[in-house]
Design a protein around this motif. Structure first.
Motif, PDB file in Angstrom:
ATOM      1  N   GLU A  17      37.553  -9.388  66.755  1.00 28.20           N
ATOM      2  CA  GLU A  17      37.289  -8.042  67.260  1.00 28.20           C
ATOM      3  C   GLU A  17      36.221  -8.122  68.348  1.00 28.20           C
ATOM      4  O   GLU A  17      35.149  -8.693  68.143  1.00 28.20           O
ATOM      5  CB  GLU A  17      36.814  -7.124  66.138  1.00 28.20           C
ATOM      6  CG  GLU A  17      36.618  -5.678  66.580  1.00 28.20           C
ATOM      7  CD  GLU A  17      36.230  -4.770  65.430  1.00 28.20           C
ATOM      8  OE1 GLU A  17      37.120  -4.067  64.883  1.00 28.20           O
ATOM      9  OE2 GLU A  17      35.034  -4.770  65.055  1.00 28.20           O
ATOM     10  N   LYS A  50      37.145  -2.672  69.702  1.00 27.75           N
ATOM     11  CA  LYS A  50      36.480  -1.550  69.056  1.00 27.75           C
ATOM     12  C   LYS A  50      35.535  -0.928  70.064  1.00 27.75           C
ATOM     13  O   LYS A  50      34.855  -1.644  70.811  1.00 27.75           O
ATOM     14  CB  LYS A  50      35.700  -2.007  67.817  1.00 27.75           C
ATOM     15  CG  LYS A  50      34.988  -0.875  67.081  1.00 27.75           C
ATOM     16  CD  LYS A  50      34.238  -1.383  65.866  1.00 27.75           C
ATOM     17  CE  LYS A  50      33.521  -0.238  65.164  1.00 27.75           C
ATOM     18  NZ  LYS A  50      32.772  -0.715  63.969  1.00 27.75           N
ATOM     19  N   LYS A  66      26.377  -7.728  62.363  1.00 29.05           N
ATOM     20  CA  LYS A  66      27.023  -7.455  61.074  1.00 29.05           C
ATOM     21  C   LYS A  66      28.509  -7.161  61.249  1.00 29.05           C
ATOM     22  O   LYS A  66      29.361  -7.828  60.673  1.00 29.05           O
ATOM     23  CB  LYS A  66      26.320  -6.288  60.386  1.00 29.05           C
ATOM     24  CG  LYS A  66      24.868  -6.598  60.008  1.00 29.05           C
ATOM     25  CD  LYS A  66      24.205  -5.404  59.343  1.00 29.05           C
ATOM     26  CE  LYS A  66      22.755  -5.734  58.969  1.00 29.05           C
ATOM     27  NZ  LYS A  66      22.053  -4.579  58.346  1.00 29.05           N
ATOM     28  N   GLU A  67      28.825  -6.144  62.030  1.00 26.65           N
ATOM     29  CA  GLU A  67      30.227  -5.788  62.238  1.00 26.65           C
ATOM     30  C   GLU A  67      30.758  -6.312  63.564  1.00 26.65           C
ATOM     31  O   GLU A  67      31.956  -6.388  63.764  1.00 26.65           O
ATOM     32  CB  GLU A  67      30.393  -4.268  62.169  1.00 26.65           C
ATOM     33  CG  GLU A  67      30.054  -3.690  60.805  1.00 26.65           C
ATOM     34  CD  GLU A  67      30.295  -2.198  60.748  1.00 26.65           C
ATOM     35  OE1 GLU A  67      30.755  -1.640  61.760  1.00 26.65           O
ATOM     36  OE2 GLU A  67      30.030  -1.586  59.699  1.00 26.65           O
TER      37      GLU A  67
END
Length: 325
Positions: A17, A50, A66-67
């Protein structure tokens, strides 16, 4: 396609991502075109995007790791984040000059930053453009307190509806949107008034970059995106057509105007190369915007160091010292 199919059958694509610091617009055409052309698949990657709204949130998210661990941000947001301790590195620069600009209505005859004294200037809360216009005022020895700051949304309506006298936004977004509607505006580019900082760049989390596997993935992403921006650079008309097919909701005239602005940036970059303002390391052999692996650390050291000193002088950010970079 057959080659991609055979590779997929032999080995599953690695899912990754990539965080983009804004919604799908032609500015990010290189990323979306790379995906459409299969450039990521040829690198063995299954890439999804994203979105977040703003370069600063993007830098913060990638710094947190983290993401998101890789994605885009602006040069200014990267430097400020780094100066505040965010563990991020700049891997590739896609726009050497900041596209931030001040937009005014033609009939108001506001053609210089000093003309903004006593005027209402629209700023998006939290946007890095707010820091950039403060830098502009400092460089030109103008008094920022003489301007009335008005919070606005990420759209041109406040200017169109005369709620503000000027609007600070990215040149490849607002003017294309307004011009596509036939409106007349004046554009004051921050770069023309001394704000010298690069813009859209790929950044990565330090810890992720230290991991050999993720570093390899990052370089594959860079190579694929470079393929997309090479099309934008060499054939902007074809790139605009590709992007229009991907996002038909955008007005064709808007995409066409944005593609024209990308061509302006490309021409400016070529001029800088001829004049020797950019050394050979900063531009690929075909003039592409992205950078190869061998200069990643040079970008980090050279540009963030210089920009750190720049911000330290103009914005009085004590943390922006060469040792902190």
């Amino acid at each position: 396609p057959a080659l991609i199919a055979r590779r997929t059958m032999a080995q599953p694509l690695q899912k990754v991502e990539v965080l983009l610091d804004w919604k799908p617009l032609p500015t990010y055409a290189g990323f979306f075109i790379a995906r459409e052309l299969g450039a990521f698949e040829r690198q063995g990657l299954d890439v999804t995007f994203k979105e977040v709204q703003g370069a600063t949130p993007a830098a913060e998210a990638i710094g947190a790791g983290k993401e998101a661990w890789i994605g885009t941000s602006s040069g200014m947001a990267t430097v400020i984040g780094r100066s505040k301790g965010l563990p991020i590195k700049s891997l590739a620069v896609y726009y050497r000059k900041t596209p931030s600009a001040i937009f005014t209505r033609t009939e108001d005859r506001i053609a210089h930053p000093r003309d903004l004294y006593g005027k209402k200037v629209g700023l998006v809360p939290g946007s890095i453009t707010s820091e950039e216009i403060r830098a502009l005022f400092a460089i030109n020895k103008l008094d920022w307190s003489q301007v009335e700051q008005v919070p606005v949304e990420w759209d041109p309506f406040a200017l169109v509806e005369k709620k503000v006298d000027a609007l600070v936004d990215y040149e490849e977004m607002t003017p294309a949107e307004l011009l596509s509607e036939g409106r007349r505006i004046l554009v004051m580019r921050l770069a023309d008034f001394g704000v010298r900082t690069y813009s859209l760049n790929m950044i990565v989390n330090d810890q992720a970059w230290a991991d050999p596997a993720r570093r390899d993935t990052a370089m594959k992403i860079l190579d694929a995106v470079n393929e997309g921006y090479s099309l934008v650079n060499e054939r902007p008309g074809d790139a605009a057509n590709h992007f229009q097919r991907l996002f038909p909701r955008l007005a064709p005239r808007y995409v066409e105007l944005e593609a024209g602005l990308l061509e302006v940036y490309r021409a400016a970059l070529a001029t800088c190369r001829r004049q020797g303002d950019i050394d050979g390391e900063l531009v690929g052999p075909r003039g592409e915007f992205a950078l190869g692996a061998e200069v990643c650390q040079a970008i980090q050291d050279r540009h963030q160091g210089l920009l750190g000193a720049f911000l330290g002088d103009l914005l009085h950010l004590a943390a922006c010292q060469a040792g902190a970079m």
